[in-house]
Design a protein around this motif. Structure first.
Motif, PDB file in Angstrom:
ATOM      1  N   TRP A   1       0.847  -1.206   0.000  1.00 49.89           N
ATOM      2  CA  TRP A   1       0.000   0.000   0.000  1.00 49.89           C
ATOM      3  C   TRP A   1       0.875   1.245   0.000  1.00 49.89           C
ATOM      4  CZ3 TRP A   1      -0.496   4.383   2.795  1.00 49.89           C
ATOM      5  CH2 TRP A   1      -1.672   5.121   2.648  1.00 49.89           C
ATOM      6  N   SER A   2       1.906   1.221   0.892  1.00 44.93           N
ATOM      7  CA  SER A   2       2.754   2.413   1.023  1.00 44.93           C
ATOM      8  C   SER A   2       3.504   2.692  -0.264  1.00 44.93           C
ATOM      9  CB  SER A   2       3.780   2.227   2.148  1.00 44.93           C
ATOM     10  OG  SER A   2       3.113   2.110   3.352  1.00 44.93           O
ATOM     11  N   SER A   3       4.060   1.621  -0.898  1.00 44.34           N
ATOM     12  CA  SER A   3       4.834   1.938  -2.104  1.00 44.34           C
ATOM     13  C   SER A   3       3.926   2.384  -3.244  1.00 44.34           C
ATOM     14  CB  SER A   3       5.746   0.776  -2.519  1.00 44.34           C
ATOM     15  OG  SER A   3       5.031  -0.413  -2.458  1.00 44.34           O
ATOM     16  N   SER A   4       2.664   1.888  -3.265  1.00 47.69           N
ATOM     17  CA  SER A   4       1.755   2.360  -4.323  1.00 47.69           C
ATOM     18  C   SER A   4       1.418   3.837  -4.127  1.00 47.69           C
ATOM     19  CB  SER A   4       0.482   1.516  -4.371  1.00 47.69           C
ATOM     20  OG  SER A   4      -0.393   1.906  -3.337  1.00 47.69           O
ATOM     21  N   LYS A   5       1.469   4.311  -2.867  1.00 50.52           N
ATOM     22  CA  LYS A   5       1.108   5.706  -2.605  1.00 50.52           C
ATOM     23  C   LYS A   5       2.292   6.648  -2.749  1.00 50.52           C
ATOM     24  CE  LYS A   5      -2.946   4.460  -1.656  1.00 50.52           C
ATOM     25  NZ  LYS A   5      -3.841   4.432  -2.794  1.00 50.52           N
ATOM     26  N   SER A   6       3.532   6.131  -2.507  1.00 44.21           N
ATOM     27  CA  SER A   6       4.655   7.070  -2.462  1.00 44.21           C
ATOM     28  C   SER A   6       4.828   7.779  -3.797  1.00 44.21           C
ATOM     29  CB  SER A   6       5.944   6.377  -2.038  1.00 44.21           C
ATOM     30  OG  SER A   6       6.181   5.318  -2.921  1.00 44.21           O
ATOM     31  N   ALA A   7       4.567   7.060  -4.899  1.00 41.54           N
ATOM     32  CA  ALA A   7       4.688   7.704  -6.211  1.00 41.54           C
ATOM     33  C   ALA A   7       3.664   8.826  -6.332  1.00 41.54           C
ATOM     34  CB  ALA A   7       4.453   6.671  -7.300  1.00 41.54           C
ATOM     35  N   VAL A   8       2.440   8.564  -5.812  1.00 38.75           N
ATOM     36  CA  VAL A   8       1.363   9.550  -5.937  1.00 38.75           C
ATOM     37  C   VAL A   8       1.659  10.810  -5.124  1.00 38.75           C
ATOM     38  CG1 VAL A   8      -1.102   9.948  -5.555  1.00 38.75           C
ATOM     39  CG2 VAL A   8      -0.300   7.690  -6.232  1.00 38.75           C
ATOM     40  N   SER A   9       2.229  10.601  -3.889  1.00 39.86           N
ATOM     41  CA  SER A   9       2.372  11.766  -3.003  1.00 39.86           C
ATOM     42  C   SER A   9       3.418  12.759  -3.513  1.00 39.86           C
ATOM     43  CB  SER A   9       2.680  11.339  -1.572  1.00 39.86           C
ATOM     44  OG  SER A   9       4.000  10.903  -1.486  1.00 39.86           O
ATOM     45  N   GLU A  10       4.352  12.291  -4.370  1.00 40.78           N
ATOM     46  CA  GLU A  10       5.298  13.230  -4.972  1.00 40.78           C
ATOM     47  C   GLU A  10       4.487  14.275  -5.734  1.00 40.78           C
ATOM     48  OE1 GLU A  10       8.938  12.418  -5.610  1.00 40.78           O
ATOM     49  OE2 GLU A  10       8.647  11.116  -3.872  1.00 40.78           O
ATOM     50  N   GLY A  11       4.764  15.503  -5.518  1.00 39.56           N
ATOM     51  CA  GLY A  11       4.102  16.530  -6.319  1.00 39.56           C
ATOM     52  C   GLY A  11       2.700  16.895  -5.875  1.00 39.56           C
ATOM     53  N   GLN A  12       2.226  16.261  -4.728  1.00 39.19           N
ATOM     54  CA  GLN A  12       0.873  16.606  -4.260  1.00 39.19           C
ATOM     55  C   GLN A  12       0.872  17.960  -3.560  1.00 39.19           C
ATOM     56  OE1 GLN A  12      -0.472  13.712  -1.508  1.00 39.19           O
ATOM     57  NE2 GLN A  12      -1.862  12.791  -2.961  1.00 39.19           N
TER      58      GLN A  12
END
Ligand SMILES: Cc1cc2nc3c(=O)[nH]c(=O)nc-3n(C[C@H](O)[C@H](O)[C@H](O)COP(=O)(O)OP(=O)(O)OC[C@H]3O[C@@H](n4cnc5c(N)ncnc54)[C@H](O)[C@@H]3O)c2cc1C
Length: 480
Positions: A465-476
């Motif tokens: 779950w965490s690694s799927s989100k880390s890409a998303v949180s960049e640039g949020q």
């Protein structure tokens, strides 16, 4: 039926007090802030220390009791109390230890915000939290914690460095960025789902006197004020906070007599930057439209954070509805203007608390608070001392909310919700719900702690779950 021998043993083991229905203190101890809530627990364990909390948690689990956790008892939905079960009441645990050089404070979970402000202000320091000194540090922090300093210093959860807690199995653990990281993530917004937090370590900041207070304008100017306020708060420097409100002017000093009981709109400001620059910052604000009342000036943080305490004493009846808001468009402005004019009682109110600025900088998955991109946490509160008006205040709050909800961001701040069901909790946590459910499955699989905005336990692969989100949180959330 509770085994009375077990109850007697519990009573003996506690350094604090065990309150039962036949106790003279029972009615006082079961009262919470919201007068609309009238719940009757079988036992109230007033814990004096961590050992008492461990004892009470073990007793609750072994006796299969519905379990509520109470810090300040301020929760609008009355989630610090329950019927028939046990209340783990932390209000006797009021230790605070300030480390001025490290700019941190250990705070026990029975403290109110006033206790924390008092202890830190002596050192010229503060930590951001709510706007009433009577609110409990436990519930407000675990749900998020917003207030006059949010745009400048973030939410309360952004200033928690560590917490000590008792889990459902009675174990005592520390949670921080290096130890029990999942729990540390979950308690910064996930509420009281994961265990009883007995103390928090907060980061403090050198904020002592701010330039702050309310400005009020006529109700028929509210459309213009709301439009101007929206533009202003979206581009304001981080040091400037201001929440918009509809309110009725209280009928006593220091409010001038000609304004008494008048419905008005206002902004409660807090400028936490350089005091020498404050007058200059407020020049364009004061010149936009002359306020009917201007109480803004230098003020110690604890004074600002207790300014409204006397207007809202414990025991009033409250019904509130909330949403996160990104944008107030023309339709939403019309709805605000209509319902602002229809406030059903003198204490009823609507607040738009800004959560942009520093509070918006963490990513949506960095903590359970999944609305970092929202501009405001809005709350519509029907309030009155007379229970005969409960229907009237609830109806106004529900109708107002119903009309506005289509223009909201979807979920709401958990600490501004009544008991509104699983869908609202899921809408609030968004894609963080899954991770919260997995952490709940590990820390409280039997849901001992379910008197809260409840997360249902469900195992998932947290690492994936965490690694799927880390890409998303960049640039949020790079903007406001
Ligand atoms: C007048 C008023 C003003 C408010 N102002 C603000 C504001 O400015 N900013 C803001 O963010 N919110 C504000 N709130 C909302 C407030 O954050 C919530 O009501 C919050 O739940 C209050 O915390 P408490 O500890 O007093 O509540 P309680 O009723 O004691 O507890 C509420 C919930 O928190 C959990 N909980 C409490 N302590 C612990 C603990 N130590 N460990 C585990 N779980 C725990 C309980 O399970 C319960 O579900 C306000 C509420 C009121 C009524």
């Amino acid at each position: 039926m509770l085994n009375q021998e077990n109850v007697a043993q519990l009573k003996q083991s506690l350094r604090g007090k065990l309150i039962q229905p036949n106790d003279p203190d029972y009615d006082t101890c079961r009262k919470v802030y919201n007068g609309m809530i009238d719940k009757k627990p079988a036992l109230i364990a007033k814990c004096a220390n961590v050992t008492d909390v461990i004892t009470a948690v073990n007793f609750a689990r072994e006796n299969n009791l519905l379990t509520a956790i109470r810090s300040g008892g301020h929760n609008g939905g009355g989630l610090g109390i329950c019927n028939d079960g046990i209340v783990i009441d932390l209000s006797m645990m009021k230790g605070i230890h300030v480390e001025p050089e490290a700019q941190t404070a250990w705070v026990e979970a029975g403290c109110t915000l006033g206790d924390v402000d008092h202890a830190t202000h002596g050192f010229g320091l503060a930590t951001p939290s709510g706007i009433f000194s009577t609110t409990g540090i436990g519930g407000i922090t675990l749900g998020g914690g917003l207030g006059h300093l949010s745009r400048h210093l973030g939410l309360a959860i952004d200033n928690v460095l560590e917490a000590n807690m008792v889990l459902a199995d009675g174990s005592y653990v520390k949670a921080n960025a290096k130890k029990n990281e999942d729990l540390f993530w979950a308690i910064r917004g996930g509420g009281g789902n994961f265990g009883v937090v007995t103390s928090f370590l907060f980061k403090l900041h050198p904020v002592s006197t701010v330039y702050a207070g309310p400005m009020l304008w006529e109700l028929d100017e509210s459309e213009e004020i709301l439009r101007w306020y929206q533009d202003l708060i979206k581009s304001a420097p981080d040091e400037l906070n201001g929440f918009f409100a509809f309110l009725t002017v209280p009928p006593f000093p220091p409010f001038p007599e000609h304004l008494h009981l008048r419905k008005m709109c206002g902004v409660v400001w807090c400028y936490a930057g350089d005091l020498d620059k404050a007058e200059k910052v407020f020049e364009p604000i004061r010149s936009f439209k002359k306020p009917a009342l201007d109480f803004v000036g230098p003020m110690p943080v604890p004074v600002l954070n207790s300014l409204f305490d006397a207007l809202m004493p414990p025991g009033l009846n409250w019904y509130w509805k909330a949403d996160f808001v990104n944008e107030i468009n023309d339709e939403a402005i019309d709805i605000h203007v209509k319902y602002g004019a229809e406030m059903p009682t003198p204490l009823s109110t609507m607040h738009l608390y800004p959560i942009n600025g520093v509070a918006s900088r963490p990513g949506n998955n960095d903590t359970p608070w999944s609305y970092r991109g929202a501009t405001w946490a809005m709350v519509i509160a029907g309030i009155d001392p007379d229970p005969a008006n409960n229907d009237k205040i609830s109806k106004w709050a529900k109708d107002y909310w119903q009309a506005l909800h289509p223009y909201s961001a979807g979920g709401a701040y958990v600490n501004f919700m009544m008991e509104e069901g699983e869908d609202r909790v899921k809408a609030t946590y968004g894609d963080n719900y899954e991770r919260l459910a997995a952490i709940k499955a590990k820390s409280d699989p039997e849901t001992l702690f379910r008197v809260n905005q409840n997360i249902k336990p469900k195992l998932i692969d947290v690492v994936a779950w965490s690694s799927s989100k880390s890409a998303v949180s960049e640039g949020q959330n790079t903007g406001n």
